[in-house]
Each structure stands twice: as C-alpha cells, then as structure tokens.
Design a protein around this motif. Structure first.
Motif: not given
Length: 342
Positions: A328-339
């Motif tokens: 979950l942390a990996l996905s949040r990190e990848a998507l944080r720049p957009y959301w």
C-alpha cells in the motif's frame, strides 16, 4: 417508489463451455443462480439482457479482433491455453458485453437503482486487440464507453478480481475520463499491475494499482480502500461507478491466494455503494469476473446483492499485515504526485 436492484442474466451464458476441466465453467453461474433461488433478495428484479451492437464492441476492440472472434462463432477453438471457445461462446460473449451496456443504461436512466450483470465469459483481461485469460470482449470497458456516450463525464472502474485487469488498463491507459483502480495479487497472472503503472500522457495518474502479496485479509483490503482507493475516488468525483467483481480473492478459491471472506466482499461493495450514493446519485454497476470456489463465489455474490438492495457492511476488524501495508505504501508513493488527497 424506489427503483429495484437489477440483476441481468440469461441461460445462454451457461452454454459457453471452455472444457470439462476448465475452471471458468458453467457451474459457476449455476451455483450463483441456485443460491439466489433458495435465498431471494427483496428489492431485486431479474432482467434479460440484450446483445451488444457492433458499434458498442467497436468502442473498445479493434476490427481485427472483432473479425477474428466472429470467425469462431459456432466453432470450438483454442485462442490460448487459458482461453477456449465452444460453439456458443461468441454469442454468449456478445450478450455479456450487451448486458454490461444495458446495466449502465438502466442505472443511468433511473429505471434501476443499481445493477449486477451476472454474466460469463468474463472480460477484464481482454485487451483492445487481444482475447486472453478466459476473456473475449472487455465487458467493463465497453460499459464505461457506453456511460461516456450517455453523458457521464467521469467514470470510475474498480477491479477487485485477484488478477490484474490488464485489458481494462490498456483501454484507458492514456485517458483521464475513466479512472481505473485495481487491487490484485502481485506478482501473479498476467504480470501487469505494478504500482508504478499509473498511465501516460493525458491519463498519467489515472491508473491506480495496488498489488498485494498472497495472504491478504479483509483487514488488509479495508486499509487499502480507506487509505488509497476512496480518497482518490472522492477527489475524482465520478458520475458512475463500475466494479469488475471477481470473487477469486476468496479464502477458499483454488486459483487465488488471498483470504477474503463473504463479508469482506460485502464490505468492499458497501464502500462503493456509499461512494456512489454520495457522489453520483447511487449509480453503481457490478459485472461478474472471476471466482472459482463455487460456494465462495455464490455466497459472496449473494452478500453483494444484499448490499446493493440496502444492507450495509463494514470491513471486519483485525490486524493488517506488514507485507500488505508495504505494498500500500508503494502505491501511495507512486500516486501522491497526482492526488493531493494522499
């Protein structure tokens, strides 16, 4: 008077016969219908779907694939070791795609509160130019395109099947009008769905992947919904919610390696229903994908139909696993720049 929850199915779906030992067997749908016959859900209405039109199929799939699959009509053929056609498969696949479109039309028109298309063959592995992974036409992608034609400016597709929906991702990879969210076992078939796969061009940031390790529980999925899927969906503000509802993450599934219970599926459905109620007038459509434990599949589908008809469920409490929280942390990190909501 409140419109009903619409259940769309047809005997033709039972005539798709990929082979005696194939896990995607007619017994899957028979088990669902048997449970519904024994335990009918108040507030539901069963309807008969129509077949998809050529224009509807063409909204997602290439002329070459459509011609190839039409050429298999009435024949038995092997597309790949997983994907096998029988004489009635083409007609069943076109009807499954049409059921997906009809469910969208009925919900968007207000004639149904929400809907569940109980179809087979499934669809989410079918790419625009390729049938694969038990799938021929991509039902949920065709449904999303229909929603766009009927005025939905933003469509959310959530995929909770144990396998990543590579075909749906491919269909909307460069688009921002359809937000694709997938939770799946990773690494696993078909090998796609890594957290860094977020879309390209105009669609960058609008593909949301969280690949969980095998053994993820109801509590792990609950954390994922609360910390990733729901904040992004709320920011996206969809006008229709579609769910690729695969039940192979069930703890008894012979193919998947997850540990979800019937109530875990009901909790995911309840979360999406609450989202739809909040943001888009309750417009929610589920489409059947995988699920190969007959008992796990039929009981979980029944639990989700109860939710569509008004029951509310929450995720069971419990410890989350460190491996799932790392994913979950990996996905949040990848998507944080957009959301920013993350």
């Amino acid at each position: 008077m409140t419109p009903p929850t619409l259940l769309l199915t047809d005997p033709l779906f039972l005539k798709h016969e990929p082979g005696r030992q194939h896990p995607e067997s007619p017994a899957r749908l028979r088990s669902i219908l048997s449970v519904l016959a024994r335990k009918p859900v108040a507030g539901t209405q069963v309807g008969q779907p129509r077949s998809a039109t050529e224009q509807e199929l063409a909204s997602v799939h290439t002329p070459e694939l459509r011609k190839y699959l039409l050429g298999l009509a009435g024949e038995r053929a092997e597309i790949d070791p997983d994907t096998q056609a029988s004489p009635d498969t083409y007609d069943a696949a076109v009807l499954a795609a049409g059921a997906a479109v009809q469910a969208v039309e009925e919900v968007m028109s207000g004639r149904a509160s929400n809907a569940f298309a109980l179809v087979r063959p499934p669809g989410h592995h079918a790419e625009p130019g390729r049938a694969m992974g038990f799938c021929f036409f991509n039902n949920v992608a065709i449904a999303a395109e229909a929603a766009r034609r009927h005025g939905a400016e933003r469509v959310l597709v959530l995929d909770w099947d144990v396998h990543h929906g590579n075909g749906t991702q491919a269909a909307f990879w460069e688009r921002r009008d359809v937000l694709y969210q997938s939770v799946h076992q990773y690494p696993y078939y078909p090998g796609t769905g890594a957290p860094h796969e977020v879309g390209v061009g105009a669609g960058e940031g609008f593909t949301i992947n969280c690949g969980l390790p095998g053994g993820a529980s109801d509590a792990d999925y609950g954390a994922l919904f609360q910390e990733l899927f729901l904040p992004i969906a709320d920011a996206f503000r969809p006008q229709l919610v579609l769910v690729s509802a695969g039940f192979d993450p069930h703890r008894h599934d012979p193919i998947g390696g997850m540990l979800l219970s019937e109530r875990g599926f009901a909790a995911m459905c309840s979360a999406m229903k609450a989202l739809a109620d909040s943001l888009c007038g309750g417009r929610l459509v589920l489409l059947l994908e995988g699920g190969y434990s007959l008992e796990g599949l039929s009981q979980s589908v029944h639990a989700c139909i109860e939710v569509l008809a008004g029951r509310r469920d929450s995720f069971p409490t419990g410890e989350t696993s460190s491996d799932a929280m790392h994913a979950l942390a990996l996905s949040r990190e990848a998507l944080r720049p957009y959301w920013p909501a993350l």
